[in-house]
Design an enzyme around this catalytic site. Structure first.
Site, short mmCIF file in Angstrom:
data_model
loop_
_atom_site.label_atom_id
_atom_site.label_comp_id
_atom_site.label_asym_id
_atom_site.label_seq_id
_atom_site.Cartn_x
_atom_site.Cartn_y
_atom_site.Cartn_z
N CYS A 271 -1.98 38.96 -91.37
CA CYS A 271 -2.85 37.94 -90.76
C CYS A 271 -3.86 38.22 -89.94
O CYS A 271 -3.78 39.30 -89.17
CB CYS A 271 -1.64 37.28 -89.52
N CYS B 201 -2.43 26.76 -77.35
CA CYS B 201 -2.38 27.96 -77.91
C CYS B 201 -3.30 28.83 -77.00
O CYS B 201 -4.04 28.70 -76.40
CB CYS B 201 -3.37 27.95 -79.02
N CYS C 96 -11.61 32.02 -79.64
CA CYS C 96 -11.73 30.67 -80.21
C CYS C 96 -12.29 29.60 -79.35
O CYS C 96 -11.98 29.50 -78.06
CB CYS C 96 -10.64 30.34 -80.61
N GLU D 256 -7.13 41.34 -82.85
CA GLU D 256 -6.02 41.65 -83.50
C GLU D 256 -5.48 41.01 -84.77
O GLU D 256 -5.88 40.30 -85.05
CB GLU D 256 -4.80 41.06 -82.21
N CYS E 204 -7.41 24.15 -78.60
CA CYS E 204 -6.10 23.43 -78.63
C CYS E 204 -5.24 23.79 -77.38
O CYS E 204 -5.05 24.95 -76.87
CB CYS E 204 -5.37 24.08 -80.09
N CYS F 245 2.66 33.36 -83.62
CA CYS F 245 1.64 32.29 -83.59
C CYS F 245 1.25 31.76 -82.44
O CYS F 245 1.94 31.60 -81.49
CB CYS F 245 2.02 30.97 -84.79
N1 SAH Z 1 -7.48 28.48 -85.97
C1 SAH Z 1 -6.77 28.35 -87.34
C2 SAH Z 1 -6.02 29.53 -87.65
C3 SAH Z 1 -5.08 29.91 -86.56
S1 SAH Z 1 -3.46 29.84 -87.24
C4 SAH Z 1 -5.83 27.00 -87.36
O1 SAH Z 1 -5.64 26.23 -86.27
O2 SAH Z 1 -5.35 26.63 -88.24
C5 SAH Z 1 -2.20 29.75 -85.90
C6 SAH Z 1 -1.57 28.92 -85.92
O3 SAH Z 1 -0.48 28.78 -85.00
C7 SAH Z 1 -1.85 27.31 -86.11
O4 SAH Z 1 -1.24 26.55 -86.90
C8 SAH Z 1 -1.69 26.91 -84.36
O5 SAH Z 1 -1.68 25.69 -84.39
C9 SAH Z 1 -0.51 27.65 -84.33
N2 SAH Z 1 -0.05 27.84 -82.91
C10 SAH Z 1 -0.99 28.24 -81.96
N3 SAH Z 1 -0.22 28.33 -80.87
C11 SAH Z 1 1.10 28.44 -81.13
C12 SAH Z 1 2.43 28.62 -80.41
N4 SAH Z 1 2.52 28.85 -79.04
N5 SAH Z 1 3.48 28.40 -81.27
C13 SAH Z 1 3.50 28.41 -82.53
N6 SAH Z 1 2.60 28.22 -83.37
C14 SAH Z 1 1.42 27.98 -82.54
#
Ligand code: SAH
Length: 346
Positions: A106, A120, A113, A93, A117, A337
């Site tokens: 984006c 996420c 992944c 996506e 985390c 995000c």
């Molecule tokens: N793997 C990279 C790129 C992904 S960016 C990274 O971690 O930076 C996606 C962003 O969204 C990251 O900052 C991640 O921590 C954040 N994110 C993940 N789940 C989220 C959520 N449920 N709400 C808000 N931000 C989230």
């Protein structure tokens, strides 16, 4: 078909090597390169400044891929989520976020992944595989073509904040960036590209040496015990090691590092967390983006209350930081995000 070379996996330098191997003069590489990224070009027969015989030869051993089918979902706020089916059936996506004078796309760097985390949704898929350079740049080409058709202007900014950890697919990322920034390729300024990482410290240094793109770091806590619980990568590269890599990141053309900080109710959002954050980032040229957590029913985490976020922001302001609260976009279509999980409807 399967064993033909996809020219879109090559940087311009690599394409020069390829045409030389075919016994062709190197200027052919520049010619080919400027054709294959042009809108509407789908076959070698359209390359009118290349002799017919050579075009046929090339077509016998090479292809230049593009994403054919494209799924599309539009959010109430104008955000558009695109889904692309890869050759092996996986779905990735990209999310287009229109703003007044900006169109930010984006991008995904991996299908799924491996970073794990806990907050996420992409992490719940696990890693399916890395995307090739072609699969990274084809996201941009496909969305650009679609915007052209609808007369919507162009993409102005690219952020690697979709599915995947870009620095865990390092070589393909760097090749993709070189195609994206090549004038005869997709012609983006490196100042308009941002790579976001969960904190692979050694690769941050390498990115700084090999490209001139902007860096964003998903920080979310500066306490090792909290961060390690949220982000397993922190057990390998702890907060101090991560911030040391950020301090070393060369910055002349890139104005500031962006630290992303999700606001998680009761986990990382106290006054003391804010003060500690202010203290830890003291000597780094940076801005801070607070992300109100996007809740999903699959995961137990909760967004901090608005007042808590305001208070957190205020403490950082008072310490002299630029702090934005990122407004969440596209959550009604699971495009916000942390919500990309390849579950789009066909
Ligand atoms: N793997 C990279 C790129 C992904 S960016 C990274 O971690 O930076 C996606 C962003 O969204 C990251 O900052 C991640 O921590 C954040 N994110 C993940 N789940 C989220 C959520 N449920 N709400 C808000 N931000 C989230």
């Amino acid at each position: 078909m399967i064993d033909k070379v996809d020219l879109k996996n090559f940087s311009l330098d690599q394409l020069v090597d390829y045409v030389r191997e075919l016994g062709l003069p190197s200027f052919r590489a520049g010619q080919l390169f400027s054709w294959i990224y042009r809108p509407g070009i789908t076959g070698f027969e359209q390359m009118t400044d290349i002799a017919m015989e050579l075009r046929q030869d090339l077509a016998g051993q090479a292809v230049f891929s593009r994403f054919e089918s494209l799924l599309r979902e539009k959010s109430r706020d104008g955000t558009v989520k695109y889904g692309f089916r890869l050759n092996d059936g996986l779905l990735i996506e990209s999310v287009l976020i229109p703003d007044d004078d900006r169109h930010t796309l984006c991008l995904s760097s991996q299908a799924g992944c491996a970073m794990g985390c806990v907050f996420c949704l992409t992490a719940t898929m696990g890693l399916r595989r890395n995307l090739s350079p072609a699969e990274i740049v084809n996201q941009v080409g496909a969305v650009r073509d679609e915007m052209l058709k609808q007369d919507q202007g162009g993409i102005t900014n690219l952020v690697f904040m979709g599915m995947g950890e870009p620095l865990a697919n390092f070589n393909n990322l760097v090749t993709a960036i070189s195609i994206l920034t090549e004038q005869r390729g997709l012609d983006f300024s490196d100042r308009r590209i941002t790579v976001s990482t969960c904190g692979l410290a050694p690769k941050i240094r390498e990115l700084g040496l090999k490209t001139k793109v902007n860096l964003a770091v998903s920080l979310h806590s500066v306490r090792d015990e909290v961060r390690s619980r949220l982000m397993p990568i922190n057990k390998t590269y702890g907060v101090d090691e991560l911030l040391a890599a950020c301090r070393d990141f060369p910055m002349p053309r890139r104005k500031r590092i962006m630290f992303e900080y999700i606001m998680l109710d009761g986990i990382n959002d106290s006054d003391q967390d804010a003060r500690l954050l202010a203290d830890k980032l003291k000597d780094i040229r940076c801005k801070i983006n607070l992300l109100p957590y996007n809740q999903t029913k699959e995961l137990p985490y909760r967004r901090s209350p608005a007042q808590r976020i305001e208070r957190f922001q205020k403490i950082l302001w008072q310490a002299g930081y630029t702090v934005l609260v990122r407004t969440s976009r596209g959550s009604d279509i699971s495009a916000a995000c942390g919500q990309l999980a390849g579950k789009q409807q066909d």
